[in-house]
Design a protein around this motif. Structure first.
Motif, mmCIF file in Angstrom:
data_model
loop_
_atom_site.group_PDB
_atom_site.id
_atom_site.type_symbol
_atom_site.label_atom_id
_atom_site.label_comp_id
_atom_site.label_asym_id
_atom_site.label_seq_id
_atom_site.Cartn_x
_atom_site.Cartn_y
_atom_site.Cartn_z
ATOM 1 N N LEU A 76 -14.977 -21.061 -36.229
ATOM 2 C CA LEU A 76 -16.688 -20.689 -35.190
ATOM 3 C C LEU A 76 -17.282 -21.837 -35.041
ATOM 4 C CD1 LEU A 76 -18.089 -17.374 -36.926
ATOM 5 C CD2 LEU A 76 -16.116 -17.501 -34.801
ATOM 6 N N GLY A 77 -17.053 -23.008 -35.813
ATOM 7 C CA GLY A 77 -17.956 -23.980 -35.228
ATOM 8 C C GLY A 77 -17.753 -25.234 -34.230
ATOM 9 N N ALA A 78 -16.500 -24.228 -33.495
ATOM 10 C CA ALA A 78 -15.692 -25.107 -32.314
ATOM 11 C C ALA A 78 -16.209 -24.149 -30.720
ATOM 12 C CB ALA A 78 -13.799 -25.006 -32.267
ATOM 13 N N LEU A 79 -17.006 -23.225 -31.445
ATOM 14 C CA LEU A 79 -17.834 -22.017 -29.944
ATOM 15 C C LEU A 79 -18.670 -23.124 -29.158
ATOM 16 C CD1 LEU A 79 -17.975 -18.277 -31.415
ATOM 17 C CD2 LEU A 79 -16.104 -19.415 -29.999
ATOM 18 N N ARG A 80 -18.913 -22.520 -28.311
ATOM 19 C CA ARG A 80 -19.124 -23.083 -27.194
ATOM 20 C C ARG A 80 -20.256 -22.468 -25.980
ATOM 21 N NH1 ARG A 80 -19.187 -26.240 -30.218
ATOM 22 N NH2 ARG A 80 -18.303 -28.591 -30.491
ATOM 23 N N PRO A 81 -21.524 -22.027 -25.471
ATOM 24 C CA PRO A 81 -22.264 -21.217 -25.146
ATOM 25 C C PRO A 81 -21.074 -20.747 -23.404
ATOM 26 C CG PRO A 81 -23.679 -22.606 -25.261
ATOM 27 C CD PRO A 81 -22.515 -23.062 -26.068
ATOM 28 N N GLY A 82 -20.307 -19.593 -23.502
ATOM 29 C CA GLY A 82 -19.796 -19.354 -22.700
ATOM 30 C C GLY A 82 -17.695 -18.975 -23.211
ATOM 31 N N SER A 83 -17.692 -19.406 -24.668
ATOM 32 C CA SER A 83 -16.507 -18.995 -25.596
ATOM 33 C C SER A 83 -16.090 -18.105 -25.565
ATOM 34 C CB SER A 83 -16.907 -20.043 -26.458
ATOM 35 O OG SER A 83 -16.555 -21.547 -26.450
ATOM 36 N N PRO A 84 -14.715 -17.294 -24.739
ATOM 37 C CA PRO A 84 -14.722 -15.949 -24.832
ATOM 38 C C PRO A 84 -14.490 -15.946 -26.571
ATOM 39 C CG PRO A 84 -12.866 -17.101 -24.171
ATOM 40 C CD PRO A 84 -14.176 -17.751 -24.190
ATOM 41 N N VAL A 85 -14.969 -14.473 -26.858
ATOM 42 C CA VAL A 85 -15.014 -13.744 -28.117
ATOM 43 C C VAL A 85 -14.139 -12.521 -28.454
ATOM 44 C CG1 VAL A 85 -16.173 -15.590 -29.398
ATOM 45 C CG2 VAL A 85 -16.926 -13.656 -27.922
ATOM 46 N N ASN A 86 -13.164 -12.637 -29.829
ATOM 47 C CA ASN A 86 -12.901 -10.991 -29.320
ATOM 48 C C ASN A 86 -13.722 -10.422 -30.779
ATOM 49 O OD1 ASN A 86 -10.737 -11.793 -28.633
ATOM 50 N ND2 ASN A 86 -9.547 -11.762 -30.284
ATOM 51 N N LEU A 87 -14.408 -9.034 -30.241
ATOM 52 C CA LEU A 87 -15.531 -8.728 -30.532
ATOM 53 C C LEU A 87 -14.936 -7.215 -31.369
ATOM 54 C CD1 LEU A 87 -18.435 -9.467 -28.647
ATOM 55 C CD2 LEU A 87 -18.201 -10.393 -30.559
ATOM 56 N N GLU A 88 -15.612 -6.592 -32.729
ATOM 57 C CA GLU A 88 -15.205 -5.601 -32.913
ATOM 58 C C GLU A 88 -16.442 -5.053 -33.878
ATOM 59 O OE1 GLU A 88 -11.783 -2.885 -35.586
ATOM 60 O OE2 GLU A 88 -11.257 -5.345 -35.671
ATOM 61 N N ARG A 89 -17.033 -3.729 -33.987
ATOM 62 C CA ARG A 89 -17.683 -2.816 -34.917
ATOM 63 C C ARG A 89 -16.974 -2.725 -36.321
ATOM 64 N NH1 ARG A 89 -19.857 0.329 -29.759
ATOM 65 N NH2 ARG A 89 -17.979 0.913 -29.735
ATOM 66 N N ALA A 90 -17.433 -2.614 -37.013
ATOM 67 C CA ALA A 90 -16.612 -1.460 -38.154
ATOM 68 C C ALA A 90 -16.442 -0.579 -38.017
ATOM 69 C CB ALA A 90 -18.023 -1.916 -39.530
ATOM 70 N N ALA A 91 -15.266 -0.545 -38.490
ATOM 71 C CA ALA A 91 -14.249 1.210 -38.723
ATOM 72 C C ALA A 91 -15.439 2.141 -39.433
ATOM 73 C CB ALA A 91 -13.277 1.207 -39.313
ATOM 74 N N LYS A 92 -15.300 3.257 -38.780
ATOM 75 C CA LYS A 92 -16.218 4.265 -39.448
ATOM 76 C C LYS A 92 -14.992 4.770 -40.140
ATOM 77 C CE LYS A 92 -19.009 5.423 -35.436
ATOM 78 N NZ LYS A 92 -19.055 6.431 -34.115
ATOM 79 N N VAL A 93 -15.168 6.060 -41.237
ATOM 80 C CA VAL A 93 -14.495 6.072 -42.515
ATOM 81 C C VAL A 93 -13.442 7.600 -41.349
ATOM 82 C CG1 VAL A 93 -14.417 8.060 -44.230
ATOM 83 C CG2 VAL A 93 -15.802 5.823 -43.898
ATOM 84 N N SER A 94 -14.234 7.741 -40.425
ATOM 85 C CA SER A 94 -13.303 9.068 -39.777
ATOM 86 C C SER A 94 -12.639 8.353 -38.648
ATOM 87 C CB SER A 94 -14.394 9.735 -38.485
ATOM 88 O OG SER A 94 -14.814 9.583 -37.533
ATOM 89 N N ASP A 95 -12.811 7.104 -38.539
ATOM 90 C CA ASP A 95 -11.443 6.099 -37.508
ATOM 91 C C ASP A 95 -9.935 6.353 -37.365
ATOM 92 O OD1 ASP A 95 -13.069 5.765 -35.482
ATOM 93 O OD2 ASP A 95 -13.753 3.572 -36.202
ATOM 94 N N ARG A 96 -8.875 6.847 -36.614
ATOM 95 C CA ARG A 96 -7.584 6.214 -36.752
ATOM 96 C C ARG A 96 -7.388 4.706 -37.299
ATOM 97 N NH1 ARG A 96 -7.538 9.387 -32.169
ATOM 98 N NH2 ARG A 96 -6.284 11.413 -32.747
ATOM 99 N N LEU A 97 -6.693 4.883 -37.781
ATOM 100 C CA LEU A 97 -6.674 3.235 -38.469
ATOM 101 C C LEU A 97 -5.253 2.363 -37.548
ATOM 102 C CD1 LEU A 97 -7.362 1.267 -40.621
ATOM 103 C CD2 LEU A 97 -5.828 1.832 -41.759
ATOM 104 N N GLY A 98 -5.508 2.508 -36.565
ATOM 105 C CA GLY A 98 -4.532 1.942 -35.205
ATOM 106 C C GLY A 98 -4.144 0.346 -36.068
ATOM 107 N N GLY A 99 -4.557 -0.851 -36.609
ATOM 108 C CA GLY A 99 -4.278 -1.963 -36.518
ATOM 109 C C GLY A 99 -3.917 -1.498 -38.425
ATOM 110 N N HIS A 100 -4.182 -3.023 -39.422
ATOM 111 C CA HIS A 100 -4.434 -2.708 -40.603
ATOM 112 C C HIS A 100 -5.178 -2.903 -41.276
ATOM 113 C CE1 HIS A 100 -4.110 -7.137 -39.276
ATOM 114 N NE2 HIS A 100 -4.248 -6.975 -40.773
ATOM 115 N N ILE A 101 -5.614 -2.768 -42.586
ATOM 116 C CA ILE A 101 -6.703 -3.030 -43.022
ATOM 117 C C ILE A 101 -7.075 -4.966 -43.167
ATOM 118 C CG2 ILE A 101 -8.230 -3.106 -45.153
ATOM 119 C CD1 ILE A 101 -6.271 -0.667 -45.612
ATOM 120 N N VAL A 102 -8.410 -4.369 -42.275
ATOM 121 C CA VAL A 102 -8.945 -6.211 -42.150
ATOM 122 C C VAL A 102 -9.884 -6.641 -42.517
ATOM 123 C CG1 VAL A 102 -9.401 -8.713 -39.837
ATOM 124 C CG2 VAL A 102 -7.051 -6.067 -39.938
ATOM 125 N N GLN A 103 -10.930 -7.190 -43.492
ATOM 126 C CA GLN A 103 -12.123 -7.284 -43.898
ATOM 127 C C GLN A 103 -12.849 -8.569 -43.240
ATOM 128 O OE1 GLN A 103 -10.729 -8.904 -48.093
ATOM 129 N NE2 GLN A 103 -11.190 -6.965 -48.860
#
Length: 206
Positions: A76-103
């Motif tokens: 994150l220290g290498a980010l600059r204004p305009g840098s693209p970033v991957n965003l994900e909200r925290a999973a809900k208990v009712s969601d399908r676990l499409g990937g794997h457990i990520v902390q």
């Protein structure tokens, strides 16, 4: 907790650095209209795989404070204004676990070594830090910049993943070039198994 299924490709809107007795820190403003649609102060959002706490939301932009520890242990220290970033909200208990457990707790950083295009996908080869190598296995799971991926192959100092067009289009991995840094989070299950087997071998388990 997250699943490693990126919801939105956002971008850095602004970075405000701070310096105090504890060292460098920063407040980052990130643009992500979908991610912020129901975000509130105190929510968790993964940014390139790093779990950050929302400190404010305004018109599709949210802010988060990033401490020195996070800047030191992630890209994150290498980010600059305009840098693209991957965003994900925290999973809900009712969601399908499409990937794997990520902390959202980054274990280390790596760099993209090379990318090999094919007719329908691309193979990306990343460096593999020595202290993480024992947790990475062929066909196992790993989060790269917060993207849940399956390991295609493992070498002593590198690993490869194969990315489908959707992943290339909708995440930062489609835009990375050789030498670019990425955040790695290994499968937490592997770390727990290692800890438990160590306890058994040393007689600590009861």
């Amino acid at each position: 907790m997250f699943t490693g299924i990126v919801e939105e490709l956002g971008e850095v809107a602004e970075i405000t650095p701070f310096s105090d007795s504890q060292g460098e820190s920063a407040r980052i403003a990130l643009r992500g209209p979908e991610t912020t649609s129901d975000a509130a102060h105190g929510d968790s959002i993964a940014v390139n795989g790093v779990c950050l706490t929302v400190t404010g939301v305004d018109g599709g932009v949210f802010t988060a404070d990033v401490m020195k520890e996070t800047l030191d242990r992630s890209s994150l220290g290498a980010l600059r204004p305009g840098s693209p970033v991957n965003l994900e909200r925290a999973a809900k208990v009712s969601d399908r676990l499409g990937g794997h457990i990520v902390q959202g707790h980054v274990d280390g950083t790596a760099e993209l070594l090379e990318r090999t295009p094919a007719a329908r996908w691309e193979t990306l080869r990343f460096s593999l830090p020595g202290h993480l190598a024992r947790y990475v296995v062929e066909k196992g799971s790993i989060a790269v910049d917060g993207v849940s991926l399956t390991v295609a192959s493992v070498e002593p100092v590198a690993f490869t993943v194969s990315l489908i067009p959707t992943t290339l289009e909708l995440t930062t991995l489609g835009r990375k070039g050789p030498g670019d840094p990425v955040n790695l989070e290994v499968d937490v299950v592997a770390k727990y198994v290692e800890r438990l087997t160590q306890a058994v071998r040393t007689g600590e388990a009861s």
